[in-house]
Design an enzyme around this catalytic site. Structure first.
Site, PDB file in Angstrom:
ATOM      1  N   SER A 283       3.966   2.640  -5.631  1.00 25.60           N
ATOM      2  CA  SER A 283       5.029   1.640  -5.534  1.00 25.60           C
ATOM      3  C   SER A 283       6.111   1.983  -6.546  1.00 25.60           C
ATOM      4  O   SER A 283       5.825   2.598  -7.586  1.00 25.60           O
ATOM      5  CB  SER A 283       4.476   0.238  -5.822  1.00 25.60           C
ATOM      6  OG  SER A 283       5.535  -0.709  -5.968  1.00 25.60           O
TER       7      SER A 283
ATOM      8  N   TYR B 171      -0.128  -5.044 -11.312  1.00 27.31           N
ATOM      9  CA  TYR B 171       0.231  -4.210 -10.156  1.00 27.31           C
ATOM     10  C   TYR B 171       0.950  -2.937 -10.607  1.00 27.31           C
ATOM     11  O   TYR B 171       0.654  -1.838 -10.137  1.00 27.31           O
ATOM     12  CB  TYR B 171       1.116  -5.028  -9.218  1.00 27.31           C
ATOM     13  CG  TYR B 171       1.423  -4.377  -7.891  1.00 27.31           C
ATOM     14  CD1 TYR B 171       0.463  -4.318  -6.888  1.00 27.31           C
ATOM     15  CD2 TYR B 171       2.686  -3.855  -7.632  1.00 27.31           C
ATOM     16  CE1 TYR B 171       0.758  -3.737  -5.657  1.00 27.31           C
ATOM     17  CE2 TYR B 171       2.989  -3.272  -6.411  1.00 27.31           C
ATOM     18  CZ  TYR B 171       2.022  -3.221  -5.423  1.00 27.31           C
ATOM     19  OH  TYR B 171       2.317  -2.638  -4.209  1.00 27.31           O
TER      20      TYR B 171
ATOM     21  N   LYS C 276      -0.399   0.883 -10.049  1.00 26.70           N
ATOM     22  CA  LYS C 276       0.357   1.866  -9.276  1.00 26.70           C
ATOM     23  C   LYS C 276       0.784   3.052 -10.141  1.00 26.70           C
ATOM     24  O   LYS C 276       0.849   4.189  -9.658  1.00 26.70           O
ATOM     25  CB  LYS C 276       1.563   1.200  -8.630  1.00 26.70           C
ATOM     26  CG  LYS C 276       1.183   0.165  -7.560  1.00 26.70           C
ATOM     27  CD  LYS C 276       0.327   0.777  -6.464  1.00 26.70           C
ATOM     28  CE  LYS C 276       0.078  -0.201  -5.321  1.00 26.70           C
ATOM     29  NZ  LYS C 276      -0.752   0.397  -4.241  1.00 26.70           N
TER      30      LYS C 276
END
Length: 248
Positions: free
Chosen positions: A144, A157, A161
């Site tokens: 991401s 997150y 990532k």
């Protein structure tokens, strides 16, 4: 139907919706036998399989929580019992548990790390012996832009990532001698279930030079290139952003 993946087997994790769904359909259109992995309800995964088989493709739905080693091993075992090999792995399964750091509970941190990062490790490890023995294989990890530039409210997150990106580069070096390529795709804001509830769309669009969210099919097209196209055989250890120009 082209023949780029005829008689090859592709496993797509988290394939019942969003980018995973679009990817499963795209790889099946190239002739691959596709494993549509899902974590809980089979209804959406069965619908993906029905779409693929209805178009003349080949697919099965298999349940596995990819954060659990025993379930990953069972997933790959069922795949090889069915088709004897794994040629493409797309590590797509992921979740978010967004909140600012001061409000983030340890369980919210751990759940995101377990699925988004540890799941990539477990699935890649499970197929590595097969691909190394075959002396061929393509692994695509879904990262991401959050792993490249950070995003407030997504410490868990973003960390996961970013970890996927580092993992991708290392495994690409470890597996390159056997002609196995490992790359990461880093989407920006894509129209999926994860983004449809965002309330600050207009603010987000200010940071996207192309002025729109991406489509799942566009991300799937990039994944299909890395997984199937002969021209991608000399690409490994790379992070390809598909973000409308957010990171440049």
């Amino acid at each position: 139907m082209s023949a780029l993946l005829i008689d090859q087997v592709a496993v797509v994790t988290g394939a019942s919706r969003g980018i995973g769904r679009a990817t499963a359909i795209a790889l099946a259109a190239e002739g691959a036998h596709v494993v549509v992995n899902y974590a809980r309800s089979s209804e959406a995964a069965d619908a993906v399989v029905a779409t693929i088989t209805g178009d003349g493709g080949s697919a099965i739905a298999l349940q596995a929580d990819v954060s659990q080693a025993d379930q990953v091993d069972a997933l790959i075992k069922a795949t090889t019992e069915k088709w004897g090999r794994v040629d493409v792995l797309v590590n797509n399964a992921g979740i978010t548990r967004d909140t600012l750091l001061l409000r983030m509970k340890p369980e919210d941190w751990q759940a995101v790390i377990d699925l988004n990062l540890t799941g990539v490790f477990l699935c890649t490890r499970a197929v590595s012996k097969l691909m190394l023995k075959q002396r061929s294989g393509r692994i695509i990890n879904i990262a991401s832009v959050a792993g490249l530039m950070g995003n407030p409210g997504q410490a868990n997150y973003s960390a996961a990532k970013a970890g996927v990106i580092g993992f991708t580069k290392t495994i690409a070096k470890e597996m390159s001698s056997r002609s196995v390529t490992v790359n990461a795709v880093a989407p920006g804001f894509i129209k999926t279930d994860m983004t449809e509830d965002l309330s600050n769309t207009e603010e987000i669009l200010k940071y996207i030079p192309l002025g729109r969210y991406g489509e799942a099919a566009e991300v799937a097209g990039l994944i299909r290139f890395l997984a199937a196209d002969p021209a991608a055989a000399y690409i490994t250890g790379q992070v390809l952003t598909i973000d409308g120009g957010m990171v440049m």
